[in-house]
Design a protein around this motif. Structure first.
Motif, PDB file in Angstrom:
ATOM      1  N   SER A  63      29.643  49.497  49.885  1.00  0.00           N
ATOM      2  CA  SER A  63      30.331  50.776  49.725  1.00  0.00           C
ATOM      3  C   SER A  63      30.825  50.917  48.292  1.00  0.00           C
ATOM      4  O   SER A  63      31.511  50.034  47.771  1.00  0.00           O
ATOM      5  N   ASN A  67      33.868  45.972  51.981  1.00  0.00           N
ATOM      6  CA  ASN A  67      32.409  46.118  52.024  1.00  0.00           C
ATOM      7  C   ASN A  67      31.838  46.261  50.616  1.00  0.00           C
ATOM      8  O   ASN A  67      32.084  47.261  49.939  1.00  0.00           O
ATOM      9  N   ARG A 122      34.802  41.968  46.412  1.00  0.00           N
ATOM     10  CA  ARG A 122      34.129  42.372  47.648  1.00  0.00           C
ATOM     11  C   ARG A 122      32.911  41.499  47.943  1.00  0.00           C
ATOM     12  O   ARG A 122      32.653  41.158  49.097  1.00  0.00           O
ATOM     13  N   MET A 133      32.291  39.108  51.323  1.00  0.00           N
ATOM     14  CA  MET A 133      31.107  39.094  52.165  1.00  0.00           C
ATOM     15  C   MET A 133      30.549  37.681  52.314  1.00  0.00           C
ATOM     16  O   MET A 133      30.246  37.228  53.432  1.00  0.00           O
ATOM     17  N   TRP A 163      36.024  46.233  56.802  1.00  0.00           N
ATOM     18  CA  TRP A 163      34.854  46.930  56.301  1.00  0.00           C
ATOM     19  C   TRP A 163      35.187  48.200  55.528  1.00  0.00           C
ATOM     20  O   TRP A 163      34.330  48.761  54.863  1.00  0.00           O
TER      21      TRP A 163
END
Length: 363
Positions: free
Chosen positions: A52, A49, A69, A73, A45
């Motif tokens: 972010s 992430n 990213r 996910m 994370w």
């Protein structure tokens, strides 16, 4: 159309079509959530992430990193019930102000969001018009095309979080000075609002086209409702600073126009200061549902039954976020299930399936 990260996309679309017709699909409200993917990618994370630095990556063209990213996910979770995987080409909350000449700025101490420094010193000397060569607008469209290429057959490209109408004027001028302008030069504010209202439809259509959206993909937004046509969340967070009379004269016509243009829309009602305008907002016929956001430091969502029931009494749907299965069960006993969407976040495997079964058996 099928999606790699939503194998039951067809069933989800059917559920959403019933939702817009104010019908219960499978005998329950809709549920949005996810669970860990069995044997899937285990996200770090700190480095994976996608939320972010998402605006920082978008604004600075670090799209390859952002796409990496996003894929991390999607490889790590399963989208359950009516949740549909998507990502939007957002550059930040004030991106519409940036389309009109504002410069998106970041603070070294806060790279998670951005803003524009006010650029309007005198409304009489500032003419709001859309320059299609504006670098931010061009870049958002380019990013949308990049996302569309990456998303094809796997997930959807969402609509932007526009912060249009009064929020755009507030960013260009500053909230405090715009409040004073309603008293000092209301005719100039009225002219500016008329000008900024003209931009919503062409900007939406340009990004819709760049995103590769069609009736087959449908549209989805940062509030993750899906429809076959054009969907977006509309809002004006600035209204917490103005009176109902000013809202009625300046903001309500803009919101009505946006809602009428869209095939479906949800209104984002943010904070107790906005509640004074609720009766006027629910009077806008083309708003389909309301997301009530109590705000930081306020009582949790499931305790605001008076507001939620008031919205339902006006004939609007609800999206209720930030609740787990226990809170959903409490609310379900109190609310009319028609038009309700529960967003429950990521839950352990099996929890969302069990919740859907419970809702069906208790509706």
């Amino acid at each position: 159309m099928t999606l790699q990260y939503k194998p039951d996309f067809t069933a989800a679309k059917t559920a959403w079509n019933h939702y817009w017709n104010k019908e219960l699909y499978q005998g329950r409200p809709l549920v949005l959530g996810s669970s860990p993917r069995a044997g899937g990618y285990v996200m770090n994370w700190e480095s994976d992430n996608p939320y972010s630095l998402r605006y920082y990556h978008a604004v600075h063209g670090l799209w390859a990193e952002q796409l990496r990213r996003i894929e991390c996910m999607f490889e790590s979770i399963v989208y359950e019930a009516e949740a549909i995987p998507f990502w939007s080409p957002d550059f930040g909350p004030d991106q519409c102000a940036a389309f009109l000449g504002g410069q998106l700025a970041f603070s070294e101490g806060s790279l998670e969001t951005n803003w524009v420094h006010p650029v309007v010193e005198d409304w009489e000397q500032f003419d709001i018009h859309l320059d299609w060569n504006n670098p931010t607008l061009q870049s958002v469209q380019q990013y949308a095309r990049k996302l569309a290429e990456h998303a094809h057959g796997r997930y959807l490209v969402g609509t932007c979080d526009f912060h249009s109408n009064g929020d755009t004027l507030s960013a260009l001028r500053s909230p405090e000075r715009l409040c004073m302008d309603f008293m000092d030069c209301p005719e100039l504010v009225g002219r500016a609002m008329s000008q900024v209202r003209e931009l919503y439809q062409p900007v939406y259509d340009a990004i819709y086209e760049a995103s590769g959206s069609t009736s087959a993909t449908g549209t989805i937004g940062w509030l993750p409702f899906w429809c076959e046509g054009k969907f977006a969340t509309i809002q004006c967070d600035f209204i917490c600073m103005i009176s109902p009379a000013i809202f009625r004269e300046y903001i309500m016509p803009a919101l009505s126009e946006e809602a009428a243009f869209l095939d479906r829309c949800v209104y984002h009602l943010d904070g107790p200061g906005a509640l004074r305008h609720l009766d006027q907002i629910v009077a806008i016929p083309d708003i389909d549902a309301i997301q009530w956001v109590p705000g930081a430091g306020q009582a949790p969502m499931h305790t605001w039954l008076d507001v939620l029931k008031r919205i339902q009494k006006a004939g609007k749907g609800l999206i209720i976020y930030g609740v787990g299965p226990d809170e959903v069960k409490l609310l379900h006993r109190e609310l009319n299930p028609v038009g309700v969407v529960y967003e429950v976040g990521t839950q352990p495997k099996g929890v969302i399936e069990d919740l859907c079964k419970w809702l069906k058996s208790h509706t």
